[in-house]
Design a protein around this motif. Structure first.
Motif, mmCIF file in Angstrom:
data_model
loop_
_atom_site.group_PDB
_atom_site.id
_atom_site.type_symbol
_atom_site.label_atom_id
_atom_site.label_comp_id
_atom_site.label_asym_id
_atom_site.label_seq_id
_atom_site.Cartn_x
_atom_site.Cartn_y
_atom_site.Cartn_z
ATOM 1 N N ASN A 94 9.385 3.962 -9.290
ATOM 2 C CA ASN A 94 8.917 3.542 -7.973
ATOM 3 C C ASN A 94 7.514 2.946 -8.059
ATOM 4 N N ILE A 95 7.316 1.854 -7.323
ATOM 5 C CA ILE A 95 6.005 1.207 -7.296
ATOM 6 C C ILE A 95 5.312 1.627 -6.005
ATOM 7 N N SER A 96 4.130 2.218 -6.117
ATOM 8 C CA SER A 96 3.496 2.688 -4.880
ATOM 9 C C SER A 96 2.378 1.773 -4.434
ATOM 10 N N MET A 97 2.049 0.799 -5.245
ATOM 11 C CA MET A 97 0.971 -0.108 -4.848
ATOM 12 C C MET A 97 1.128 -1.376 -5.679
ATOM 13 N N ILE A 98 0.931 -2.523 -5.051
ATOM 14 C CA ILE A 98 1.028 -3.806 -5.764
ATOM 15 C C ILE A 98 -0.180 -4.646 -5.398
ATOM 16 N N ASN A 99 -0.601 -5.427 -6.334
ATOM 17 C CA ASN A 99 -1.799 -6.215 -6.158
ATOM 18 C C ASN A 99 -1.669 -7.442 -7.052
ATOM 19 N N THR A 100 -1.903 -8.644 -6.511
ATOM 20 C CA THR A 100 -1.690 -9.815 -7.365
ATOM 21 C C THR A 100 -2.862 -10.761 -7.333
ATOM 22 N N SER A 101 -2.999 -11.517 -8.379
ATOM 23 C CA SER A 101 -3.894 -12.670 -8.359
ATOM 24 C C SER A 101 -3.258 -13.713 -9.257
ATOM 25 N N GLU A 102 -3.968 -14.807 -9.445
ATOM 26 C CA GLU A 102 -3.400 -15.917 -10.227
ATOM 27 C C GLU A 102 -3.094 -15.531 -11.669
ATOM 28 N N SER B 25 0.829 -1.190 0.000
ATOM 29 C CA SER B 25 0.000 0.000 0.000
ATOM 30 C C SER B 25 0.864 1.240 0.000
ATOM 31 N N VAL B 26 0.195 2.347 -0.165
ATOM 32 C CA VAL B 26 0.861 3.634 -0.318
ATOM 33 C C VAL B 26 1.698 3.965 0.902
ATOM 34 N N GLY B 27 2.915 4.382 0.678
ATOM 35 C CA GLY B 27 3.769 4.712 1.804
ATOM 36 C C GLY B 27 3.445 6.065 2.419
ATOM 37 N N GLU B 28 3.818 6.201 3.681
ATOM 38 C CA GLU B 28 3.696 7.496 4.357
ATOM 39 C C GLU B 28 5.027 7.769 5.010
ATOM 40 N N GLY B 29 5.456 8.987 5.011
ATOM 41 C CA GLY B 29 6.727 9.336 5.638
ATOM 42 C C GLY B 29 7.869 8.539 5.032
ATOM 43 N N GLY B 30 7.786 8.272 3.731
ATOM 44 C CA GLY B 30 8.878 7.572 3.057
ATOM 45 C C GLY B 30 8.940 6.077 3.342
ATOM 46 N N LYS B 31 7.922 5.564 4.013
ATOM 47 C CA LYS B 31 7.917 4.128 4.323
ATOM 48 C C LYS B 31 6.666 3.469 3.762
ATOM 49 N N CYS C 258 -2.983 -12.240 -12.927
ATOM 50 C CA CYS C 258 -2.773 -10.818 -13.124
ATOM 51 C C CYS C 258 -1.908 -10.239 -11.999
ATOM 52 N N VAL C 259 -0.917 -9.430 -12.370
ATOM 53 C CA VAL C 259 -0.178 -8.675 -11.355
ATOM 54 C C VAL C 259 -0.347 -7.207 -11.706
ATOM 55 N N GLY C 260 -0.815 -6.417 -10.768
ATOM 56 C CA GLY C 260 -1.038 -4.998 -11.030
ATOM 57 C C GLY C 260 -0.123 -4.143 -10.171
ATOM 58 N N VAL C 261 0.366 -3.046 -10.739
ATOM 59 C CA VAL C 261 1.159 -2.101 -9.950
ATOM 60 C C VAL C 261 0.695 -0.686 -10.252
ATOM 61 N N VAL C 262 0.944 0.206 -9.300
ATOM 62 C CA VAL C 262 0.659 1.615 -9.523
ATOM 63 C C VAL C 262 1.987 2.365 -9.480
ATOM 64 N N VAL C 263 2.191 3.225 -10.478
ATOM 65 C CA VAL C 263 3.405 4.053 -10.519
ATOM 66 C C VAL C 263 2.963 5.500 -10.756
ATOM 67 N N GLU C 264 3.940 6.393 -10.731
ATOM 68 C CA GLU C 264 3.659 7.796 -11.042
ATOM 69 C C GLU C 264 3.124 7.920 -12.461
ATOM 70 N N ARG C 265 2.167 8.795 -12.672
ATOM 71 C CA ARG C 265 1.551 8.873 -13.996
ATOM 72 C C ARG C 265 2.547 9.275 -15.082
ATOM 73 N N ALA C 266 3.446 10.188 -14.715
ATOM 74 C CA ALA C 266 4.394 10.693 -15.709
ATOM 75 C C ALA C 266 5.281 9.578 -16.264
ATOM 76 N N ARG C 267 5.388 8.488 -15.522
ATOM 77 C CA ARG C 267 6.278 7.415 -15.968
ATOM 78 C C ARG C 267 5.528 6.199 -16.506
ATOM 79 N N GLY C 268 4.227 6.376 -16.680
ATOM 80 C CA GLY C 268 3.393 5.264 -17.137
ATOM 81 C C GLY C 268 3.832 4.675 -18.469
#
Ligand code: ASP
Ligand code: MG
Length: 630
Positions: A596-604, A300-306, A606-616
């Protein structure tokens, strides 16, 4: 002329009578005009008995010798089955895996098929024989006997069907077992579960890995990759079972086709992970190298750099996982927490791609039951939640769906008391016991018949060419990478970790008619959860407002943050879990570009990740290259 591959599991050839019945089924199919290949497992508990025999000699048998031993189980079955067919007056010939040219790698006890030589097989078929083939075994390039892992006969059957298909035949594969088909959920836990008439490969993969347990997942991956239609059916009857086939449009008319429970997973949480490129890659690369299959991943989304990364592994792999991660955890200055026993409950259905409110309906059913959600992940066609089990048995929750007192034999089941309750509640919430398309009612006939396979275009009777196409048949197949820059994210920090809170949030969002796509929930601290979800960018403001209003009522201390600057990337394919390297390749490719990956989500599937839009776009390009899809 078409080929039918009939696979009989151990219970379906356990004694002479069952073997005769299997022989009759094969002969009937031949008389109906098909060429027939019968794949058999070892009789009854033979494989277990052989393992026990080895155990009487040594606690650490050599893997090569184990394969030598275990392969004998199937050899007994093929000889007996061929004799039974002869006895009934038909021609049959038996072959072991090595004889028929099933070549595997040298990973004894869990070998992967590399290729199948169809020459001898097709000759025997063409000369009018029923071919009886030993499941579960092959030969490596050194000429040593190998086995494919427990339950591997399913994989043999589907792989052989795929090979025959590539040799130019039309093919269908029937998996005979001791159940009538695939059910909407485990009928032993939910008595009103229904047998489905058809399910898509992806739905079955998502169900199977989660404990539906009817078939070996790898065999379904094969079927999908080579487009082999399968039917799971009962060896003791002639009733039609459940078709497992390519997705058809009618499958999306309902939001869910089934729910599943997995009680054999353990949850780990990495807390205080530095939120910078490459960190998730390092963590999952170490696990992939050790061949530890990670199931759910929720970062999940980090806070305070973590950031916080939650994931699950099989219970049996827990100790090894902790040991393997210890050095890297120390180096990152993070903490690895194990969070007690959990059950995973998942709802699956192709329809949830198009139908909104599925998550909300699931979470509400769980909230009513007072079930607390420890982790949430979503796939394209699946939503999974982790339910805490610890203490459930002591807290007086009684497991007795049928009103019977709990028997000794059911003590096992006490393990997943909450998971079972949750399963029943979710099954009911989606009205799965009712008769309807996809959940029990047959679709219009012919609708799930084989469709032309792109791989077939080049298929020919040219056997050399066909064999060449089977090289590396078990390599992972990533079929596509997708970029979605139309999503935004809502994150709730410090949501009190109590039953019903997620349900309230999603109820508020769903009543606004907003379609939620990816959901990730992790525990962020003691009794606090962090919940992130994505919605269409156009709905961000409304989603934020609705979320803020509802969390204010829950606890004024929680914070809601919106982020319109994200890109969602999905890698879709087969074998995402059994091939431990997919996540590694994906995270590694992004790490190499410093994304940088700010969110990861997996299933059998499909693997999904969220990154900064500018780097999509850049992320899309590097993943396309990493999976050689360009
Ligand atoms: N006989 C092997 C086992 O019991 C393979 C199979 O049954 O599919 O695991
Ligand atoms: Mg078996």
């Amino acid at each position: 002329m078409g080929v039918v591959v009939q696979k009989f599991g151990g219970s379906s050839v356990k004694d002479a009578e069952s073997v005769m019945e299997a022989a009759r089924k094969a002969i009937r199919a031949k008389h109906a005009g098909s060429k027939v290949i019968v794949v058999v497992s070892a009789q009854g508990s033979t494989t277990d008995d052989l393992i026990a025999k080895a155990g009487q000699i040594t606690s650490s048998p050599s893997a090569r010798e184990m394969d030598m031993l275990l392969a004998t189980g199937e050899q007994i079955s093929i000889a007996l089955t061929a004799m039974a067919i002869h006895e009934l007056g038909e021609r049959a010939v038996s072959f072991t895996g090595p004889q028929i040219g099933i070549v595997t790698d040298s990973t004894h006890r869990k070998a992967r098929i590399k290729k199948i030589d169809t020459v001898r097989l097709c000759e025997a078929l063409d000369s009018g024989h029923i071919v009886v083939l030993a499941g579960f075994q092959g030969v490596d390039e050194l000429g040593d006997i190998s086995t494919l892992g427990r339950g591997g006969s399913d994989t043999t059957a589907v792989a052989v069907a795929a090979a025959v298909k590539l040799a130019g035949y039309e093919v269908e594969c029937e998996i005979y077992t001791d159940v009538d088909g695939v059910y909407t959920t485990d009928p032993r836990i939910v008595p009103d579960a229904r047998k489905m008439d058809a399910i898509s490969y992806d739905e079955m993969l998502e169900m199977a890995s989660m404990g539906a347990g009817v078939m070996h997942s790898r065999s379904i991956e094969f079927a999908k990759k080579f487009d082999v239609p399968l039917m799971v059916r009962n060896a003791k009857s002639d009733a039609i079972g459940t078709w497992i086939v390519p997705e058809a449009s009618w499958m999306s008319e309902i939001p869910a086709c089934g729910v599943a429970l997995a009680a054999d997973e353990a949850r780990l949480v990495l807390e205080g992970v530095p939120d910078r490129p490459g960190v998730s890659h390092r963590v999952f690369a170490v696990l992939a190298d050790a061949n530890i299959a990670v199931d759910m991943i929720a970062q999940s989304v980090g806070e305070g750099g973590k950031a916080t990364i939650g994931f699950t592994v099989l219970n049996t792999e827990l100790d090894r996982t902790k040991k393997i991660l210890a050095p890297i955890v120390a180096e990152l200055g993070a903490a690895l927490n194990e969070t007690g026993k959990v059950s995973k409950v998942s709802v699956v259905g192709a329809g949830m791609r198009y139908i909104s409110g599925v998550a909300e309906r699931m979470f509400q059913a769980l909230a009513i039951e007072g079930v607390n959600l420890k982790m949430i992940t979503t796939g394209d066609i699946k939503i999974s939640v982790l339910v805490e089990e610890d203490g459930a048995a002591e807290s007086g929750i009684i497991e007795a769906p049928t009103g019977e007192p709990i028997k000794k034999a059911h003590l096992e089941s006490k393990k997943a008391v909450r998971g079972r309750r949750a399963l029943r509640a979710v099954h009911a919430a989606f009205a799965l016991p009712l008769s309807r398309k996809g959940a029990g009612e047959p679709p219009a006939s012919g609708e799930f018949k084989p469709r032309p396979n792109p791989l077939m275009v080049a298929a020919s009777k040219d056997r050399e060419a066909a064999i060449a196409r089977l090289e590396g048949m078990e390599d992972v197949l990533v079929s596509g990478v997708h970029l979605n820059t139309e999503q935004s994210r809502v994150t709730v920090h410090d949501l009190p970790d109590k039953p019903g809170n997620c349900s309230r949030v999603f109820n508020a969002v769903a009543t606004g008619g907003i379609l939620v796509d990816m959901i990730v929930q992790n525990q962020s601290g003691p009794a606090k959860a962090e919940l992130s979800f994505t919605v269409p960018r156009a709905d961000l403001t409304r989603a934020l407002k609705r979320t803020q209003d509802v969390v204010r009522e829950i606890d004024p201390a929680c914070r809601v943050v919106g982020d319109g600057d994200i890109a969602v990337l999905f890698v879709l394919g087969v074998g995402m879990r059994t091939h431990t390297g997919v996540a590694r390749t994906m995270f590694g490719a992004l790490a190499a570009k410093g994304i940088n990956i700010s969110m990861i989500n997996t299933s059998e599937v499909c693997v999904g990740v969220v990154v900064e839009r500018a780097r999509g776009e850049e992320a899309l390009a590097c993943l396309t290259e990493a999976f050689k899809l360009g």
